[in-house]
Design a protein around this motif. Structure first.
Motif, PDB file in Angstrom:
ATOM      1  N   THR A 195      31.169   4.365 -24.950  1.00 47.16           N
ATOM      2  CA  THR A 195      32.235   3.376 -24.820  1.00 47.16           C
ATOM      3  C   THR A 195      31.952   2.303 -23.774  1.00 47.16           C
ATOM      4  OG1 THR A 195      33.461   4.751 -23.239  1.00 47.16           O
ATOM      5  CG2 THR A 195      34.037   4.976 -25.582  1.00 47.16           C
ATOM      6  N   ARG A 196      31.187   2.610 -22.753  1.00 41.03           N
ATOM      7  CA  ARG A 196      30.978   1.671 -21.644  1.00 41.03           C
ATOM      8  C   ARG A 196      29.580   1.074 -21.597  1.00 41.03           C
ATOM      9  NH1 ARG A 196      35.324   3.365 -17.561  1.00 41.03           N
ATOM     10  NH2 ARG A 196      36.757   4.355 -19.019  1.00 41.03           N
ATOM     11  N   PHE A 197      28.629   1.687 -22.296  1.00 36.44           N
ATOM     12  CA  PHE A 197      27.252   1.217 -22.256  1.00 36.44           C
ATOM     13  C   PHE A 197      26.774   0.867 -23.664  1.00 36.44           C
ATOM     14  CE2 PHE A 197      27.905   3.486 -18.338  1.00 36.44           C
ATOM     15  CZ  PHE A 197      27.298   2.665 -17.408  1.00 36.44           C
ATOM     16  N   THR A 198      27.487  -0.043 -24.287  1.00 40.38           N
ATOM     17  CA  THR A 198      27.173  -0.479 -25.646  1.00 40.38           C
ATOM     18  C   THR A 198      26.395  -1.789 -25.605  1.00 40.38           C
ATOM     19  OG1 THR A 198      29.213  -1.773 -25.836  1.00 40.38           O
ATOM     20  CG2 THR A 198      29.322   0.568 -26.480  1.00 40.38           C
ATOM     21  N   THR A 199      25.843  -2.176 -26.737  1.00 38.28           N
ATOM     22  CA  THR A 199      25.133  -3.453 -26.800  1.00 38.28           C
ATOM     23  C   THR A 199      26.088  -4.613 -26.556  1.00 38.28           C
ATOM     24  OG1 THR A 199      25.334  -3.439 -29.208  1.00 38.28           O
ATOM     25  CG2 THR A 199      23.256  -2.659 -28.280  1.00 38.28           C
ATOM     26  N   ASP A 200      27.337  -4.494 -27.007  1.00 40.96           N
ATOM     27  CA  ASP A 200      28.334  -5.542 -26.732  1.00 40.96           C
ATOM     28  C   ASP A 200      28.544  -5.722 -25.234  1.00 40.96           C
ATOM     29  OD1 ASP A 200      28.716  -6.046 -29.378  1.00 40.96           O
ATOM     30  OD2 ASP A 200      30.651  -5.016 -29.522  1.00 40.96           O
ATOM     31  N   ASN A 201      28.400  -4.635 -24.489  1.00 37.73           N
ATOM     32  CA  ASN A 201      28.585  -4.693 -23.041  1.00 37.73           C
ATOM     33  C   ASN A 201      27.286  -5.029 -22.309  1.00 37.73           C
ATOM     34  OD1 ASN A 201      31.294  -4.053 -23.244  1.00 37.73           O
ATOM     35  ND2 ASN A 201      30.941  -1.867 -23.059  1.00 37.73           N
ATOM     36  N   GLY A 202      26.191  -5.217 -23.054  1.00 37.70           N
ATOM     37  CA  GLY A 202      24.936  -5.624 -22.446  1.00 37.70           C
ATOM     38  C   GLY A 202      23.999  -4.491 -22.078  1.00 37.70           C
TER      39      GLY A 202
ATOM     40  N   LYS B 237      19.640  -2.281 -19.001  1.00 44.12           N
ATOM     41  CA  LYS B 237      20.543  -3.425 -18.849  1.00 44.12           C
ATOM     42  C   LYS B 237      19.880  -4.625 -19.518  1.00 44.12           C
ATOM     43  CE  LYS B 237      23.912  -5.793 -16.826  1.00 44.12           C
ATOM     44  NZ  LYS B 237      25.037  -6.068 -17.637  1.00 44.12           N
ATOM     45  N   ILE B 238      20.607  -5.270 -20.414  1.00 45.69           N
ATOM     46  CA  ILE B 238      20.093  -6.450 -21.104  1.00 45.69           C
ATOM     47  C   ILE B 238      20.819  -7.668 -20.547  1.00 45.69           C
ATOM     48  CG2 ILE B 238      19.714  -7.544 -23.342  1.00 45.69           C
ATOM     49  CD1 ILE B 238      20.220  -4.733 -24.581  1.00 45.69           C
ATOM     50  N   PRO B 239      20.227  -8.348 -19.564  1.00 45.83           N
ATOM     51  CA  PRO B 239      20.906  -9.498 -18.979  1.00 45.83           C
ATOM     52  C   PRO B 239      20.981 -10.667 -19.957  1.00 45.83           C
ATOM     53  CG  PRO B 239      18.859  -9.013 -17.790  1.00 45.83           C
ATOM     54  CD  PRO B 239      18.965  -8.056 -18.930  1.00 45.83           C
ATOM     55  N   LEU B 240      22.047 -11.415 -19.887  1.00 48.38           N
ATOM     56  CA  LEU B 240      22.222 -12.566 -20.764  1.00 48.38           C
ATOM     57  C   LEU B 240      21.149 -13.617 -20.545  1.00 48.38           C
ATOM     58  CD1 LEU B 240      26.078 -13.036 -20.636  1.00 48.38           C
ATOM     59  CD2 LEU B 240      24.719 -12.383 -22.612  1.00 48.38           C
ATOM     60  N   ASP B 241      20.722 -13.807 -19.307  1.00 51.12           N
ATOM     61  CA  ASP B 241      19.794 -14.892 -19.017  1.00 51.12           C
ATOM     62  C   ASP B 241      18.390 -14.658 -19.556  1.00 51.12           C
ATOM     63  OD1 ASP B 241      19.287 -14.179 -15.451  1.00 51.12           O
ATOM     64  OD2 ASP B 241      19.069 -12.969 -17.226  1.00 51.12           O
TER      65      ASP B 241
ATOM     66  N   GLN C 229      37.704  -6.484 -27.408  1.00 51.77           N
ATOM     67  CA  GLN C 229      36.403  -7.133 -27.484  1.00 51.77           C
ATOM     68  C   GLN C 229      36.324  -8.310 -26.506  1.00 51.77           C
ATOM     69  OE1 GLN C 229      36.846  -7.948 -31.657  1.00 51.77           O
ATOM     70  NE2 GLN C 229      35.168  -6.559 -32.201  1.00 51.77           N
ATOM     71  N   ALA C 230      37.387  -9.086 -26.431  1.00 54.50           N
ATOM     72  CA  ALA C 230      37.420 -10.232 -25.517  1.00 54.50           C
ATOM     73  C   ALA C 230      37.284  -9.759 -24.069  1.00 54.50           C
ATOM     74  CB  ALA C 230      38.713 -11.022 -25.704  1.00 54.50           C
ATOM     75  N   GLU C 231      37.965  -8.683 -23.730  1.00 57.70           N
ATOM     76  CA  GLU C 231      37.890  -8.164 -22.357  1.00 57.70           C
ATOM     77  C   GLU C 231      36.480  -7.683 -22.015  1.00 57.70           C
ATOM     78  OE1 GLU C 231      41.087  -5.352 -22.121  1.00 57.70           O
ATOM     79  OE2 GLU C 231      42.592  -6.927 -21.853  1.00 57.70           O
ATOM     80  N   LYS C 232      35.784  -7.100 -22.987  1.00 59.42           N
ATOM     81  CA  LYS C 232      34.399  -6.659 -22.751  1.00 59.42           C
ATOM     82  C   LYS C 232      33.498  -7.856 -22.457  1.00 59.42           C
ATOM     83  CE  LYS C 232      34.563  -2.476 -25.545  1.00 59.42           C
ATOM     84  NZ  LYS C 232      34.102  -1.821 -26.774  1.00 59.42           N
ATOM     85  N   ILE C 233      33.672  -8.919 -23.211  1.00 60.25           N
ATOM     86  CA  ILE C 233      32.865 -10.120 -22.989  1.00 60.25           C
ATOM     87  C   ILE C 233      33.176 -10.709 -21.620  1.00 60.25           C
ATOM     88  CG2 ILE C 233      32.538 -12.519 -23.729  1.00 60.25           C
ATOM     89  CD1 ILE C 233      32.822 -11.462 -26.639  1.00 60.25           C
TER      90      ILE C 233
ATOM     91  N   ILE D 153      26.448   5.056 -12.708  1.00 59.63           N
ATOM     92  CA  ILE D 153      25.312   4.618 -13.528  1.00 59.63           C
ATOM     93  C   ILE D 153      25.004   3.142 -13.271  1.00 59.63           C
ATOM     94  CG2 ILE D 153      24.497   4.238 -15.893  1.00 59.63           C
ATOM     95  CD1 ILE D 153      26.095   6.786 -16.682  1.00 59.63           C
ATOM     96  N   LYS D 154      26.040   2.326 -13.162  1.00 61.24           N
ATOM     97  CA  LYS D 154      25.821   0.898 -12.891  1.00 61.24           C
ATOM     98  C   LYS D 154      25.167   0.687 -11.528  1.00 61.24           C
ATOM     99  CE  LYS D 154      29.220  -1.150 -15.950  1.00 61.24           C
ATOM    100  NZ  LYS D 154      30.457  -1.915 -16.046  1.00 61.24           N
ATOM    101  N   LYS D 155      25.515   1.491 -10.557  1.00 62.85           N
ATOM    102  CA  LYS D 155      24.896   1.390  -9.233  1.00 62.85           C
ATOM    103  C   LYS D 155      23.417   1.769  -9.318  1.00 62.85           C
ATOM    104  CE  LYS D 155      24.832   1.246  -4.657  1.00 62.85           C
ATOM    105  NZ  LYS D 155      23.967   0.192  -4.185  1.00 62.85           N
ATOM    106  N   LEU D 156      23.114   2.823 -10.075  1.00 60.82           N
ATOM    107  CA  LEU D 156      21.721   3.215 -10.269  1.00 60.82           C
ATOM    108  C   LEU D 156      20.929   2.092 -10.936  1.00 60.82           C
ATOM    109  CD1 LEU D 156      22.036   6.925 -11.505  1.00 60.82           C
ATOM    110  CD2 LEU D 156      21.297   6.135  -9.245  1.00 60.82           C
ATOM    111  N   LEU D 157      21.532   1.457 -11.935  1.00 57.86           N
ATOM    112  CA  LEU D 157      20.870   0.349 -12.621  1.00 57.86           C
ATOM    113  C   LEU D 157      20.650  -0.830 -11.679  1.00 57.86           C
ATOM    114  CD1 LEU D 157      22.638   0.395 -16.084  1.00 57.86           C
ATOM    115  CD2 LEU D 157      20.172   0.423 -15.720  1.00 57.86           C
ATOM    116  N   GLN D 158      21.636  -1.106 -10.871  1.00 55.80           N
ATOM    117  CA  GLN D 158      21.548  -2.212  -9.919  1.00 55.80           C
ATOM    118  C   GLN D 158      20.419  -1.981  -8.912  1.00 55.80           C
ATOM    119  OE1 GLN D 158      25.254  -2.881  -7.897  1.00 55.80           O
ATOM    120  NE2 GLN D 158      24.372  -4.332  -6.464  1.00 55.80           N
TER     121      GLN D 158
END
Length: 154
Positions: free
Chosen positions: A48-55, A72-76, A97-101, A12-17
């Protein structure tokens, strides 16, 4: 060898990229057939892997032509990524939570892979050998200090 959840996540991340739109539309049943798993496995990965905390933002449309849209919600895109991350950390933070960030910061090239490994080592419960709730408070203070140092360099 990667487990099925990691394979689905990477796919999924590759598709998004590769998407020029910043989002992808997928069908749960098609993904399940592709990975030879049950649709609930897809639900697990998404929850678990595509949450708002994970962007990420996940929209689900039900019905005959139903699909899942993953954005995908980029930080910038935010006014100040440092402030946003600082808020996410808060006054206390658990190791997960720290590891996700940290993972998100590395994926979006705010920190290097080496810095991510250092951050993870510092955040580890085996490094912070203090009882809860103090451990989560100390972890938050350390993470905020490391983030301040990294963002100061930008």
């Amino acid at each position: 060898m990667a487990n099925i959840s990691e394979l689905i996540e990477h796919y999924i991340k590759k598709l998004l990229q590769d998407s020029p739109y910043g989002y992808v539309d997928l069908q749960r049943n098609e993904l399940a057939a592709r990975f030879k798993c049950v649709p609930s496995q897809i639900n697990y990965v998404l929850s678990t892997r595509f949450t708002t905390d994970n962007g990420y933002m996940v929209e689900s449309r039900r019905g005959g032509g139903g699909y899942i849209r993953i954005v995908k919600i980029p930080l910038d895109q935010h006014d100040d990524p440092a402030v946003q991350i600082y808020r996410l950390v808060g006054d206390d933070i658990n190791q997960s939570q720290a590891e996700k960030i940290i993972k998100r910061l590395a994926e979006e090239d705010f920190i290097t892979a080496r810095e991510a490994r250092i951050f993870r080592a510092v955040m580890d419960r085996n490094t912070l050998r203090v009882d809860l709730p103090w451990r989560d408070r100390i972890r938050a203070q350390l993470l905020r200090a490391m983030l301040a140092a990294v963002f100061r360099e930008r």
